[in-house]
Design a protein around this motif. Structure first.
Motif, PDB file in Angstrom:
ATOM      1  N   ILE A  10      -5.414  14.633   6.771  1.00 32.43           N
ATOM      2  CA  ILE A  10      -6.421  13.671   6.307  1.00 32.43           C
ATOM      3  C   ILE A  10      -5.731  12.467   5.676  1.00 32.43           C
ATOM      4  N   ALA A  11      -4.676  12.717   4.909  1.00 35.50           N
ATOM      5  CA  ALA A  11      -3.921  11.618   4.293  1.00 35.50           C
ATOM      6  C   ALA A  11      -3.302  10.722   5.366  1.00 35.50           C
ATOM      7  N   ILE A  12      -2.798  11.325   6.428  1.00 37.03           N
ATOM      8  CA  ILE A  12      -2.229  10.543   7.532  1.00 37.03           C
ATOM      9  C   ILE A  12      -3.315   9.675   8.169  1.00 37.03           C
ATOM     10  N   ALA A  13      -4.465  10.265   8.412  1.00 32.49           N
ATOM     11  CA  ALA A  13      -5.566   9.520   9.026  1.00 32.49           C
ATOM     12  C   ALA A  13      -5.997   8.353   8.140  1.00 32.49           C
ATOM     13  N   GLU A  14      -6.093   8.583   6.855  1.00 32.20           N
ATOM     14  CA  GLU A  14      -6.484   7.516   5.934  1.00 32.20           C
ATOM     15  C   GLU A  14      -5.455   6.391   5.923  1.00 32.20           C
ATOM     16  N   LYS A  15      -4.189   6.766   5.950  1.00 29.75           N
ATOM     17  CA  LYS A  15      -3.130   5.758   5.949  1.00 29.75           C
ATOM     18  C   LYS A  15      -3.089   4.994   7.273  1.00 29.75           C
ATOM     19  N   ALA A  16      -3.408   5.665   8.365  1.00 29.22           N
ATOM     20  CA  ALA A  16      -3.457   4.994   9.666  1.00 29.22           C
ATOM     21  C   ALA A  16      -4.598   3.979   9.701  1.00 29.22           C
ATOM     22  N   VAL A  17      -5.726   4.340   9.145  1.00 28.92           N
ATOM     23  CA  VAL A  17      -6.867   3.406   9.089  1.00 28.92           C
ATOM     24  C   VAL A  17      -6.523   2.225   8.194  1.00 28.92           C
ATOM     25  N   GLU A  18      -5.879   2.509   7.064  1.00 28.74           N
ATOM     26  CA  GLU A  18      -5.458   1.431   6.168  1.00 28.74           C
ATOM     27  C   GLU A  18      -4.503   0.483   6.883  1.00 28.74           C
ATOM     28  N   LEU A  19      -3.543   1.031   7.617  1.00 29.90           N
ATOM     29  CA  LEU A  19      -2.599   0.201   8.366  1.00 29.90           C
ATOM     30  C   LEU A  19      -3.322  -0.664   9.380  1.00 29.90           C
ATOM     31  N   TYR A  20      -4.276  -0.085  10.091  1.00 35.54           N
ATOM     32  CA  TYR A  20      -5.040  -0.847  11.081  1.00 35.54           C
ATOM     33  C   TYR A  20      -5.750  -2.039  10.422  1.00 35.54           C
ATOM     34  N   ASP A  86       4.551   6.483   7.405  1.00 33.01           N
ATOM     35  CA  ASP A  86       5.754   7.212   7.800  1.00 33.01           C
ATOM     36  C   ASP A  86       6.053   8.345   6.821  1.00 33.01           C
ATOM     37  N   THR A  87       5.930   8.061   5.529  1.00 31.64           N
ATOM     38  CA  THR A  87       6.176   9.073   4.505  1.00 31.64           C
ATOM     39  C   THR A  87       5.181  10.230   4.631  1.00 31.64           C
ATOM     40  N   ALA A  88       3.916   9.913   4.863  1.00 27.87           N
ATOM     41  CA  ALA A  88       2.892  10.961   5.008  1.00 27.87           C
ATOM     42  C   ALA A  88       3.158  11.812   6.246  1.00 27.87           C
ATOM     43  N   ILE A  89       3.582  11.189   7.327  1.00 30.05           N
ATOM     44  CA  ILE A  89       3.874  11.941   8.554  1.00 30.05           C
ATOM     45  C   ILE A  89       5.068  12.866   8.330  1.00 30.05           C
ATOM     46  N   ARG A  90       6.121  12.341   7.716  1.00 23.47           N
ATOM     47  CA  ARG A  90       7.292  13.178   7.452  1.00 23.47           C
ATOM     48  C   ARG A  90       6.945  14.344   6.537  1.00 23.47           C
ATOM     49  N   ALA A  91       6.085  14.098   5.555  1.00 19.06           N
ATOM     50  CA  ALA A  91       5.678  15.181   4.644  1.00 19.06           C
ATOM     51  C   ALA A  91       4.905  16.249   5.404  1.00 19.06           C
ATOM     52  N   SER A  92       4.062  15.844   6.357  1.00 16.22           N
ATOM     53  CA  SER A  92       3.272  16.823   7.103  1.00 16.22           C
ATOM     54  C   SER A  92       4.141  17.635   8.071  1.00 16.22           C
TER      55      SER A  92
END
Length: 99
Positions: A10-20, A86-92
């Motif tokens: 969910i954190a990755i998805a939120e960060k991806a939307v923020e990036l977009y 990137d940090t969220a993806i690496r953490a997951s």
């Protein structure tokens, strides 16, 4: 799927939307800067190219300063959002995060 893994996704998805959203803002800021520079060139130089490091270029930078700052801030925001994603993806993936 466990709760931790789901919360990381969910954190990755939120960060991806923020990036977009931030990339959209960057595109808008870039267009605003291009338009401001074009308007300056047409108003002060007949629409011709303004040579970098010339007096005319310095004047253009002064006139388009707000747009230039907005553009640079948008670029910074996108870089930071990419880093957070990137940090969220690496953490997951369990790869840890850099200090």
């Amino acid at each position: 799927m466990n709760t931790i893994k789901l919360s990381l996704q969910i954190a990755i998805a939120e960060k991806a939307v923020e990036l977009y959203r931030l990339e959209e803002s960057l595109r808008s800021a870039s267009a605003d800067l291009r338009n401001a520079c074009s308007e300056f060139r047409h108003k002060h130089n007949g629409g011709n190219y303004v040579q970098r490091d010339s007096d005319m270029h310095e004047q253009m930078r002064e006139v388009t300063g707000l747009e230039f700052e907005t553009y640079n801030e948008a670029k910074r925001n996108v870089r930071n959002a990419k880093r957070r994603l990137d940090t969220a993806i690496r953490a997951s993936l369990g790869k840890g995060v850099r200090p």
